[in-house]
Scaffold this active site. Structure first.
Site, PDB file in Angstrom:
ATOM      1  N   ASP A 166       0.756  -1.011  -0.511  1.00 55.92           N
ATOM      2  CA  ASP A 166      -0.247   0.092  -0.331  1.00 55.92           C
ATOM      3  C   ASP A 166       0.894   1.070   0.153  1.00 55.92           C
ATOM      4  O   ASP A 166       0.206   2.605  -0.347  1.00 55.92           O
ATOM      5  CB  ASP A 166      -1.086   0.100   1.335  1.00 55.92           C
ATOM      6  CG  ASP A 166      -0.477  -0.436   2.855  1.00 55.92           C
ATOM      7  OD1 ASP A 166       0.532  -0.518   2.531  1.00 55.92           O
ATOM      8  OD2 ASP A 166      -0.886   0.355   3.459  1.00 55.92           O
ATOM      9  N   TYR A 244      10.140   4.634   2.917  1.00 50.10           N
ATOM     10  CA  TYR A 244      11.149   3.467   3.439  1.00 50.10           C
ATOM     11  C   TYR A 244      12.390   4.263   3.159  1.00 50.10           C
ATOM     12  O   TYR A 244      13.215   3.857   3.982  1.00 50.10           O
ATOM     13  CB  TYR A 244      10.657   1.860   3.200  1.00 50.10           C
ATOM     14  CG  TYR A 244       9.546   1.994   4.169  1.00 50.10           C
ATOM     15  CD1 TYR A 244       9.837   0.994   4.721  1.00 50.10           C
ATOM     16  CD2 TYR A 244       8.278   1.560   3.598  1.00 50.10           C
ATOM     17  CE1 TYR A 244       8.692   0.271   6.054  1.00 50.10           C
ATOM     18  CE2 TYR A 244       6.871   1.432   4.230  1.00 50.10           C
ATOM     19  CZ  TYR A 244       7.505   0.255   5.138  1.00 50.10           C
ATOM     20  OH  TYR A 244       6.355   0.076   6.123  1.00 50.10           O
TER      21      TYR A 244
END
Length: 445
Positions: A166, A244
């Site tokens: 997602d 990330y």
């Protein structure tokens, strides 16, 4: 259609079932089978699903089992969301890495390697069983590290396994929102590996709107990634990185924040979910209310350490609604009904990204139809991104080799080659530390 959910006692299963409840079209999923090794967790999640479906006579039928072969037989789709070692294992991954001064996050750095080493053998066994018991099924993989696990399963299932995440969807939605565009009408030029990708363009009606965002410091600093990375760094990159990548670009700050936190993310989720599953043992408790309350806390604290380190503040309310279940539903609908669509997925490269070989699983926009997901050819990555993608893919290949051969030396090599592990000696101590706390890694010799 029958959907089998592996990891069916997992906390996020109600998100998938909620998406299925909203699907009324012909050819929809009518039967859901939950599989988990923990019967108590299955019972708890089944209670939540029953409350979700209350009063809906057309809700998909739900059953559950601890027998994997039984769960797989006759499946049209298999959704894999397993967690080998549970949240206790995730907490151990973080603790062992932080003791060496390196990142222990579950998909990035040392923690991601440890998680991959104990997950790949289990995922490969599942892939072989699917090939034998449900050869026509499509496997949708959400098990982390998603790209690595999808590549491991693809060696046995070919293109019938597709990884989802997602994170790119949320990133594209935020960019579109801040530009005043409808996310449903935008094409997101995204490329990389799972949790290691960049948005390089966002086209609406054929026009790339990303340069307008990069030229406006106010807009650039108004959403999650702008707050995390800072407008100046995003303008230097000329792209918007996946959240990330904060672990790479601000690694020292991230490690410090995780080291100073009262609890690591894994320990927090372990304790939080333990309370939820314990509450589910009480017959008088509202399962759905308890789940909603726990989920809201979980989403609000997502990547809290990184946001604290960057001074990014609280998450926006619009970012608390999840999203992977919508990707999964859109993927199933596109394949089952030939409802052609474009989704960002983890699939075999097939020449889309020329710097990697054809079998490497990458994360890119894909055209999806009844024949599966087909990666869209993308422009070459800039040098700085190419270096990271190639380095991390090389590490993933060493993890796969170690999992197949049982070679401890290869496992050490995987840790040592990762950009966020700064010493071969640290890599050796990490392997020692992880094999001492994870029984599932005793195969390394």
């Amino acid at each position: 259609m029958k959907l089998t959910i592996l990891g069916g006692g997992g906390f996020r299963v109600p998100l998938v079932y909620g998406a299925l409840l909203g699907d009324r079209a012909e050819g929809r999923v009518t039967r859901v089978v939950l599989h988990d090794l923990d019967a108590g967790r299955l019972t708890a999640v089944a209670r939540v699903l029953a409350e979700q479906a209350a009063g809906d006579p057309d809700a998909p039928e739900v059953s559950f089992t601890t027998d994997l072969d039984e769960a797989l037989r006759g499946a049209d789709f298999v959704f894999s969301a397993i967690r080998v070692g549970g949240l206790e294992g995730r907490a151990d991954d973080e603790r062992v890495a932080l003791a060496e001064g390196v990142l222990g996050q579950e998909t990035v750095g040392a923690g991601g390697i440890a998680y991959g080493l104990r997950t790949v053998p289990v995922a490969v066994d599942i892939a072989r069983r699917v090939a034998r018991l449900a050869p026509d099924a499509w496997v949708i993989n959400f098990t982390n590290p998603a790209g690595l696990v999808t590549e491991a399963m693809s060696r046995h299932l070919g293109d019938r396994v597709i990884g989802i995440c997602d994170s790119p969807v949320g990133l594209g939605r935020r960019i579109a929102r801040v530009l005043g565009a409808d996310p449903r009408e935008a094409f997101i030029d995204y490329v990389g590996l799972n949790h290691l990708g960049w948005v390089r363009g966002l086209r609406v009606a054929g026009r790339d709107e990303l340069p307008r965002l990069l030229a406006d410091p106010g807009l650039l600093g108004s959403f999650e990634e702008g707050k995390l990375f800072g407008p100046d760094w995003l303008r230097s990159l000329g792209a918007i990185p996946n959240e990330y990548l904060h672990y790479y670009y601000f690694n020292r700050e991230a490690v410090r924040a995780y080291s100073e936190a009262e609890k690591t993310r894994g320990a927090f989720l372990r304790d939080q979910q333990a309370r939820f599953y314990e509450e589910m043992k009480r017959a008088d408790s509202s399962a759905l209310s308890a789940w909603d309350r726990t989920r809201a806390e979980r989403e609000a604290t997502y990547m809290a350490e990184n946001r604290d380190a960057a001074g990014a503040g609280e998450r926006d309310a619009d970012d608390l609604s999840g999203g992977y279940e919508k990707v999964a539903l859109a993927l199933m609908r596109a394949i089952a009904r030939d409802e052609r669509t474009t989704l960002i997925l983890n699939v075999r490269n097939r020449g889309a990204l020329t710097v990697l070989d054809a079998e490497a699983v990458i994360e890119v926009p894909c055209l999806v139809d009844a024949n599966g997901a087909h990666p869209v050819a993308v422009d070459p990555l800039p040098g700085h991104a190419t270096g990271l993608v190639c380095a991390v893919k090389a590490v993933e290949r060493e993890v796969l080799s170690a999992a197949e051969s049982g070679s401890r030396a290869t496992a050490v090599k995987a840790f040592a080659l990762h950009p966020l592990v700064d010493s071969v000696n640290v890599a050796r101590r990490l392997v020692d530390g992880y094999t001492s706390v994870h029984p599932g890694l005793t195969y390394l010799k």
